[in-house]
Design an enzyme around this catalytic site. Sequence first.
Site, PDB file in Angstrom:
ATOM      1  N   ASN A   7      31.941  33.902  47.267  1.00  0.00           N
ATOM      2  CA  ASN A   7      32.743  34.155  46.354  1.00  0.00           C
ATOM      3  C   ASN A   7      33.987  33.238  46.488  1.00  0.00           C
ATOM      4  OD1 ASN A   7      34.636  35.332  44.593  1.00  0.00           O
ATOM      5  ND2 ASN A   7      34.469  37.510  45.506  1.00  0.00           N
ATOM      6  N   ARG A  66      28.908  34.738  43.436  1.00  0.00           N
ATOM      7  CA  ARG A  66      29.429  35.353  42.421  1.00  0.00           C
ATOM      8  C   ARG A  66      30.262  34.622  41.433  1.00  0.00           C
ATOM      9  NH1 ARG A  66      35.115  38.273  42.142  1.00  0.00           N
ATOM     10  NH2 ARG A  66      34.685  39.633  40.630  1.00  0.00           N
ATOM     11  N   HIS A 155      33.016  43.692  36.429  1.00  0.00           N
ATOM     12  CA  HIS A 155      32.896  44.275  37.419  1.00  0.00           C
ATOM     13  C   HIS A 155      31.155  44.770  37.330  1.00  0.00           C
ATOM     14  CE1 HIS A 155      37.003  45.804  38.209  1.00  0.00           C
ATOM     15  NE2 HIS A 155      36.745  45.036  38.832  1.00  0.00           N
ATOM     16  N   HIS A 181      35.457  52.297  38.493  1.00  0.00           N
ATOM     17  CA  HIS A 181      35.541  51.337  39.626  1.00  0.00           C
ATOM     18  C   HIS A 181      36.927  50.907  39.635  1.00  0.00           C
ATOM     19  CE1 HIS A 181      34.485  47.546  41.779  1.00  0.00           C
ATOM     20  NE2 HIS A 181      35.738  47.184  41.606  1.00  0.00           N
ATOM     21  N   LEU A 182      37.731  51.493  40.880  1.00  0.00           N
ATOM     22  CA  LEU A 182      39.164  51.558  40.994  1.00  0.00           C
ATOM     23  C   LEU A 182      39.567  50.655  42.198  1.00  0.00           C
ATOM     24  CD1 LEU A 182      39.675  55.460  40.167  1.00  0.00           C
ATOM     25  CD2 LEU A 182      39.421  53.547  38.368  1.00  0.00           C
ATOM     26  N   ARG A 214      47.696  44.876  36.508  1.00  0.00           N
ATOM     27  CA  ARG A 214      47.710  44.398  35.257  1.00  0.00           C
ATOM     28  C   ARG A 214      47.802  45.617  34.249  1.00  0.00           C
ATOM     29  NH1 ARG A 214      41.385  42.445  36.254  1.00  0.00           N
ATOM     30  NH2 ARG A 214      42.218  41.750  38.460  1.00  0.00           N
ATOM     31  N   ASN A 306      38.675  55.873  48.341  1.00  0.00           N
ATOM     32  CA  ASN A 306      39.658  56.413  49.314  1.00  0.00           C
ATOM     33  C   ASN A 306      40.896  57.384  49.033  1.00  0.00           C
ATOM     34  OD1 ASN A 306      38.502  54.998  51.621  1.00  0.00           O
ATOM     35  ND2 ASN A 306      39.064  53.223  50.526  1.00  0.00           N
ATOM     36  N   GLU A 356      29.883  44.831  46.836  1.00  0.00           N
ATOM     37  CA  GLU A 356      29.114  43.714  46.001  1.00  0.00           C
ATOM     38  C   GLU A 356      28.488  42.663  46.724  1.00  0.00           C
ATOM     39  OE1 GLU A 356      33.315  43.739  43.963  1.00  0.00           O
ATOM     40  OE2 GLU A 356      32.134  43.049  42.377  1.00  0.00           O
TER      41      GLU A 356
HETATM   42  P1  ADP Z   1      39.975  44.569  45.112  1.00  0.00           P
HETATM   43  O1  ADP Z   1      39.713  44.687  43.839  1.00  0.00           O
HETATM   44  O2  ADP Z   1      40.943  43.663  45.517  1.00  0.00           O
HETATM   45  O3  ADP Z   1      38.399  44.540  45.810  1.00  0.00           O
HETATM   46  P2  ADP Z   1      39.711  47.324  46.509  1.00  0.00           P
HETATM   47  O4  ADP Z   1      38.558  47.906  45.969  1.00  0.00           O
HETATM   48  O5  ADP Z   1      39.679  46.771  47.861  1.00  0.00           O
HETATM   49  O6  ADP Z   1      40.382  46.240  45.606  1.00  0.00           O
HETATM   50  O7  ADP Z   1      40.841  48.387  46.298  1.00  0.00           O
HETATM   51  C1  ADP Z   1      42.217  48.022  46.648  1.00  0.00           C
HETATM   52  C2  ADP Z   1      43.059  49.393  46.330  1.00  0.00           C
HETATM   53  O8  ADP Z   1      42.348  50.574  47.100  1.00  0.00           O
HETATM   54  C3  ADP Z   1      44.313  49.234  46.587  1.00  0.00           C
HETATM   55  O9  ADP Z   1      45.107  49.701  45.710  1.00  0.00           O
HETATM   56  C4  ADP Z   1      44.628  50.032  47.949  1.00  0.00           C
HETATM   57  O10 ADP Z   1      45.706  50.541  48.096  1.00  0.00           O
HETATM   58  C5  ADP Z   1      43.443  51.195  47.563  1.00  0.00           C
HETATM   59  N1  ADP Z   1      43.103  51.968  48.739  1.00  0.00           N
HETATM   60  C6  ADP Z   1      42.436  51.324  49.665  1.00  0.00           C
HETATM   61  N2  ADP Z   1      42.441  52.697  50.683  1.00  0.00           N
HETATM   62  C7  ADP Z   1      43.287  53.487  50.426  1.00  0.00           C
HETATM   63  C8  ADP Z   1      43.396  54.752  50.653  1.00  0.00           C
HETATM   64  N3  ADP Z   1      42.990  55.082  51.950  1.00  0.00           N
HETATM   65  N4  ADP Z   1      44.357  55.715  49.966  1.00  0.00           N
HETATM   66  C9  ADP Z   1      44.743  55.122  48.812  1.00  0.00           C
HETATM   67  N5  ADP Z   1      44.503  53.943  48.462  1.00  0.00           N
HETATM   68  C10 ADP Z   1      43.811  53.060  48.994  1.00  0.00           C
END
Ligand code: ADP
Length: 371
Positions: A7, A66, A155, A181-182, A214, A306, A356
């Site tokens: 990536n 990617r 995504h 996807h968050l 964003r 999470n 991914e």
């Molecule tokens: P990216 O788009 O950079 O790959 P990720 O999928 O790793 O991002 O997601 C990052 C987000 O997930 C951040 O906002 C982080 O705070 C949130 N996050 C990760 N673990 C937790 C958790 N245990 N509780 C709440 N939010 C979480």
Amino acid sequence: MITLVINSGSSSLKYQVREGDDVLAEGLVERIGEAEVPDHAAALDCVDRDVAAALGDRGIDAVGHRVVHGGERFSEPVLIDNEITRAIERLNPLAPLHNPAAVTGIRAITDKWPDMPQVAVFDTAFHRTLPERAWRYAVPDELYRKYGIRRYGFHGTSHAYVAQGAAELLGEKAFTGVIAHLGNGASVTAVRAGESIDTSMGFTPLEGLVMGTRSGDIDPSILLFLLREGYSEQDLDTLLNRTSGLKGLAGTNDMRSVAEAAASGDDRAALAIEVASYRLAKYIGGYHVAVGGAQALVFTAGIGENAGDFRSAVVSKLGALGLELDEGLNAERSKKARTISTAASAFPVLVVPTDEEAAIAGATADVVRRS
Ligand code: ADP
């Protein structure tokens, strides 16, 4: 097959070496362009050293890249040759931060290992099945013909992987439903019979949901208003991409910090969660209609996997759809795909972890075996 997944960013290179489900090595080379790592070729030398140490006398069989933007041409992963590399390069104007880095990474590999099979896996490809009514903006046709201004969606590698995982969990052949996807970037996709039919990101990954930094959807006239107030193009870019979203509302882009602040009584953080979860709930309602009735709602990526409180904030706004979370299951921590709704829920709510790199490695191995 041993696959190196790459990536490439403009100043960083993230990699993972996989053999099936096993991760044999992974890492991140940063500060490309500075003295220690002057270019992507030097970054690749660093990767090569780490990989050689991990693999011993075995070697890499293929490389999967990617690639953020596949434009209208690429609807699936492809074996890279010079023509494909040039085609990706021609899409640079559509993804000025991402595609040039991918092209640089591809060329660095070609120079270092000329005979190595390389595969490009596109973030946009899964959304090539969007019907025209979903990808068209209501602007003069010339903008589409001249500049390619339309909705592409992003995504896609993650949405496709998670759609597959959800189908397996449900015991269905193909998934019909809504996937959220968050992560730092966030998008929601309407999937019908395994195909993307609508998605919240558009011409760029800025449209749609409230994200870490964003804005997601805003009235475009706000930009015209700010231009008249003296904002420059650069100011607007920074505003929309770097200082908006959770960061704009709550002061931090990290959902963990926002959730902690909200729990300890910070009103701005609580508002940020309300705005973000309300926006997502509206999309989910719309996409439930778009797919003709979802089999399931699926959460994935850092926040989706999470942040139980955030999932709860979203689903609590979807009572009209008959959705109900089992708060015990929702609060459980697990890395496995699972159901978090009650038996009484009109359809299940799932958490399906995304991966991914696994998806890119799998696609790369498939393309190389077929070629
Ligand atoms: P990216 O788009 O950079 O790959 P990720 O999928 O790793 O991002 O997601 C990052 C987000 O997930 C951040 O906002 C982080 O705070 C949130 N996050 C990760 N673990 C937790 C958790 N245990 N509780 C709440 N939010 C979480």
